[in-house]
Design a protein around this motif. Sequence first.
Motif, PDB file in Angstrom:
ATOM      1  N   ILE A  88       0.801  -1.224   0.000  1.00 20.31           N
ATOM      2  CA  ILE A  88       0.000   0.000   0.000  1.00 20.31           C
ATOM      3  C   ILE A  88       0.833   1.273   0.000  1.00 20.31           C
ATOM      4  CG2 ILE A  88      -2.042  -1.049   1.055  1.00 20.31           C
ATOM      5  CD1 ILE A  88      -1.074   0.043   3.768  1.00 20.31           C
ATOM      6  N   LYS A  89       2.143   1.136   0.126  1.00 16.40           N
ATOM      7  CA  LYS A  89       3.003   2.326   0.176  1.00 16.40           C
ATOM      8  C   LYS A  89       4.087   2.253  -0.888  1.00 16.40           C
ATOM      9  CE  LYS A  89       2.336   3.082   5.066  1.00 16.40           C
ATOM     10  NZ  LYS A  89       2.890   3.143   6.381  1.00 16.40           N
ATOM     11  N   PRO A  90       4.452   3.415  -1.435  1.00 14.57           N
ATOM     12  CA  PRO A  90       5.568   3.426  -2.396  1.00 14.57           C
ATOM     13  C   PRO A  90       6.879   3.089  -1.688  1.00 14.57           C
ATOM     14  CG  PRO A  90       4.509   5.603  -2.241  1.00 14.57           C
ATOM     15  CD  PRO A  90       3.868   4.718  -1.224  1.00 14.57           C
ATOM     16  N   SER A  91       7.814   2.534  -2.439  1.00 11.33           N
ATOM     17  CA  SER A  91       9.133   2.277  -1.869  1.00 11.33           C
ATOM     18  C   SER A  91      10.192   2.868  -2.786  1.00 11.33           C
ATOM     19  CB  SER A  91       9.367   0.770  -1.699  1.00 11.33           C
ATOM     20  OG  SER A  91       9.590   0.151  -2.950  1.00 11.33           O
ATOM     21  N   LYS A  92      11.335   3.200  -2.218  1.00 11.15           N
ATOM     22  CA  LYS A  92      12.437   3.755  -3.023  1.00 11.15           C
ATOM     23  C   LYS A  92      12.905   2.746  -4.056  1.00 11.15           C
ATOM     24  CE  LYS A  92      14.098   7.044   0.360  1.00 11.15           C
ATOM     25  NZ  LYS A  92      15.174   7.522   1.179  1.00 11.15           N
ATOM     26  N   LYS A  93      12.920   1.482  -3.693  1.00 13.39           N
ATOM     27  CA  LYS A  93      13.416   0.434  -4.583  1.00 13.39           C
ATOM     28  C   LYS A  93      12.427   0.089  -5.691  1.00 13.39           C
ATOM     29  CE  LYS A  93      14.938  -4.360  -4.603  1.00 13.39           C
ATOM     30  NZ  LYS A  93      15.015  -5.591  -3.846  1.00 13.39           N
ATOM     31  N   ASN A  94      11.129  -0.060  -5.339  1.00 14.13           N
ATOM     32  CA  ASN A  94      10.134  -0.558  -6.293  1.00 14.13           C
ATOM     33  C   ASN A  94       9.128   0.471  -6.784  1.00 14.13           C
ATOM     34  OD1 ASN A  94      11.099  -3.272  -6.273  1.00 14.13           O
ATOM     35  ND2 ASN A  94      10.230  -3.461  -4.227  1.00 14.13           N
ATOM     36  N   GLY A  95       9.239   1.722  -6.323  1.00 13.81           N
ATOM     37  CA  GLY A  95       8.320   2.762  -6.780  1.00 13.81           C
ATOM     38  C   GLY A  95       6.938   2.622  -6.187  1.00 13.81           C
ATOM     39  N   PRO A  96       5.915   3.119  -6.911  1.00 12.43           N
ATOM     40  CA  PRO A  96       4.551   3.082  -6.387  1.00 12.43           C
ATOM     41  C   PRO A  96       4.025   1.643  -6.308  1.00 12.43           C
ATOM     42  CG  PRO A  96       4.556   3.869  -8.649  1.00 12.43           C
ATOM     43  CD  PRO A  96       5.994   3.748  -8.230  1.00 12.43           C
ATOM     44  N   PRO A  97       2.968   1.435  -5.530  1.00 15.88           N
ATOM     45  CA  PRO A  97       2.423   0.083  -5.356  1.00 15.88           C
ATOM     46  C   PRO A  97       1.867  -0.573  -6.627  1.00 15.88           C
ATOM     47  CG  PRO A  97       1.638   1.537  -3.609  1.00 15.88           C
ATOM     48  CD  PRO A  97       2.343   2.393  -4.616  1.00 15.88           C
ATOM     49  N   ILE A  98       1.466   0.210  -7.628  1.00 14.84           N
ATOM     50  CA  ILE A  98       0.905  -0.388  -8.852  1.00 14.84           C
ATOM     51  C   ILE A  98       1.903  -1.359  -9.471  1.00 14.84           C
ATOM     52  CG2 ILE A  98       1.731   1.451 -10.390  1.00 14.84           C
ATOM     53  CD1 ILE A  98      -1.614  -0.318 -10.788  1.00 14.84           C
ATOM     54  N   ARG A  99       1.392  -2.473  -9.971  1.00 15.61           N
ATOM     55  CA  ARG A  99       2.215  -3.427 -10.709  1.00 15.61           C
ATOM     56  C   ARG A  99       1.541  -3.607 -12.064  1.00 15.61           C
ATOM     57  NH1 ARG A  99       5.073  -1.807  -7.698  1.00 15.61           N
ATOM     58  NH2 ARG A  99       6.335  -2.816  -6.104  1.00 15.61           N
ATOM     59  N   TYR A 100       2.101  -2.934 -13.065  1.00 14.98           N
ATOM     60  CA  TYR A 100       1.480  -2.913 -14.387  1.00 14.98           C
ATOM     61  C   TYR A 100       1.350  -4.309 -14.994  1.00 14.98           C
ATOM     62  CZ  TYR A 100       2.079   2.136 -14.090  1.00 14.98           C
ATOM     63  OH  TYR A 100       2.030   3.450 -13.696  1.00 14.98           O
ATOM     64  N   GLU A 101       2.322  -5.188 -14.746  1.00 17.62           N
ATOM     65  CA  GLU A 101       2.254  -6.544 -15.288  1.00 17.62           C
ATOM     66  C   GLU A 101       1.058  -7.285 -14.690  1.00 17.62           C
ATOM     67  OE1 GLU A 101       4.948  -5.715 -13.068  1.00 17.62           O
ATOM     68  OE2 GLU A 101       5.824  -4.554 -14.687  1.00 17.62           O
ATOM     69  N   ALA A 102       0.853  -7.117 -13.389  1.00 21.87           N
ATOM     70  CA  ALA A 102      -0.284  -7.752 -12.717  1.00 21.87           C
ATOM     71  C   ALA A 102      -1.598  -7.152 -13.213  1.00 21.87           C
ATOM     72  CB  ALA A 102      -0.165  -7.597 -11.200  1.00 21.87           C
ATOM     73  N   LEU A 103      -1.624  -5.839 -13.379  1.00 16.53           N
ATOM     74  CA  LEU A 103      -2.824  -5.186 -13.885  1.00 16.53           C
ATOM     75  C   LEU A 103      -3.140  -5.665 -15.301  1.00 16.53           C
ATOM     76  CD1 LEU A 103      -5.127  -3.207 -13.456  1.00 16.53           C
ATOM     77  CD2 LEU A 103      -3.588  -1.372 -14.233  1.00 16.53           C
ATOM     78  N   ASP A 104      -2.116  -5.861 -16.104  1.00 11.45           N
ATOM     79  CA  ASP A 104      -2.294  -6.382 -17.458  1.00 11.45           C
ATOM     80  C   ASP A 104      -2.991  -7.750 -17.412  1.00 11.45           C
ATOM     81  OD1 ASP A 104      -1.784  -6.171 -20.345  1.00 11.45           O
ATOM     82  OD2 ASP A 104      -0.297  -7.750 -20.039  1.00 11.45           O
ATOM     83  N   ARG A 105      -2.531  -8.636 -16.529  1.00 13.39           N
ATOM     84  CA  ARG A 105      -3.157  -9.961 -16.390  1.00 13.39           C
ATOM     85  C   ARG A 105      -4.606  -9.831 -15.901  1.00 13.39           C
ATOM     86  NH1 ARG A 105       1.818 -11.053 -14.116  1.00 13.39           N
ATOM     87  NH2 ARG A 105       0.976 -11.325 -12.025  1.00 13.39           N
ATOM     88  N   CYS A 106      -4.816  -8.941 -14.924  1.00 13.42           N
ATOM     89  CA  CYS A 106      -6.171  -8.715 -14.402  1.00 13.42           C
ATOM     90  C   CYS A 106      -7.103  -8.253 -15.517  1.00 13.42           C
ATOM     91  CB  CYS A 106      -6.157  -7.641 -13.309  1.00 13.42           C
ATOM     92  SG  CYS A 106      -5.406  -8.104 -11.752  1.00 13.42           S
ATOM     93  N   LEU A 107      -6.644  -7.300 -16.299  1.00 14.43           N
ATOM     94  CA  LEU A 107      -7.492  -6.747 -17.350  1.00 14.43           C
ATOM     95  C   LEU A 107      -7.765  -7.763 -18.455  1.00 14.43           C
ATOM     96  CD1 LEU A 107      -6.001  -3.172 -17.413  1.00 14.43           C
ATOM     97  CD2 LEU A 107      -8.346  -3.786 -16.749  1.00 14.43           C
ATOM     98  N   SER A 108      -6.818  -8.637 -18.725  1.00 11.14           N
ATOM     99  CA  SER A 108      -7.044  -9.695 -19.706  1.00 11.14           C
ATOM    100  C   SER A 108      -8.173 -10.607 -19.223  1.00 11.14           C
ATOM    101  CB  SER A 108      -5.763 -10.498 -19.934  1.00 11.14           C
ATOM    102  OG  SER A 108      -5.994 -11.536 -20.842  1.00 11.14           O
ATOM    103  N   THR A 109      -8.116 -10.994 -17.954  1.00 13.63           N
ATOM    104  CA  THR A 109      -9.175 -11.820 -17.365  1.00 13.63           C
ATOM    105  C   THR A 109     -10.499 -11.067 -17.365  1.00 13.63           C
ATOM    106  OG1 THR A 109      -7.581 -12.975 -15.960  1.00 13.63           O
ATOM    107  CG2 THR A 109      -9.897 -13.045 -15.267  1.00 13.63           C
ATOM    108  N   LEU A 110     -10.454  -9.788 -16.997  1.00 16.17           N
ATOM    109  CA  LEU A 110     -11.664  -8.965 -16.976  1.00 16.17           C
ATOM    110  C   LEU A 110     -12.309  -8.915 -18.359  1.00 16.17           C
ATOM    111  CD1 LEU A 110     -13.593  -6.960 -15.551  1.00 16.17           C
ATOM    112  CD2 LEU A 110     -11.981  -5.150 -16.221  1.00 16.17           C
TER     113      LEU A 110
END
Length: 159
Positions: A88-110
Amino acid sequence: MSGIRYVKGDATSPQAKGVKVIAHVCNDLGGWGKGFVVAVSDRWPEPEKAYRSWHRNRAENDFGLGAVQLVQVEPYIWVANMVGQRGIKPSKKNGPPIRYEALDRCLSTLGEKARELDATVHMPRIGCGLAGGKWTRVEPLITSNVAAKGVQVTVYDTD
């Protein structure tokens, strides 16, 4: 043309006839209580209850980044809980919480599920609030995974 219709309004009150799926992004921690999910819970208790149970029982199910849970809340309305956010929080190493690859998979299923239901899809600008995503990266994912499958998508912007 993106195949996405933009309107002013509330995504929890979809402006369409027929079967509708309201899509939103969830985190992978089981947390529910800020952002768009508050509006969802104000209308229907089922999506939050289902999401929390899905997370609690994750050792026995598909809960995780890229997974989608469809919850029917009314005879013609479903809510898609899409796990597209790491934490739920941004990190210096990984940036914001969004994971575009995961969202891509979610949207494909949707997109597939919406076609099976002969439904339209309704959403706020998913992944761009608390998840910290950029619409310039999210919109093409919606276009290619949902709109390109012939599913009408409506994005709601609040005033």
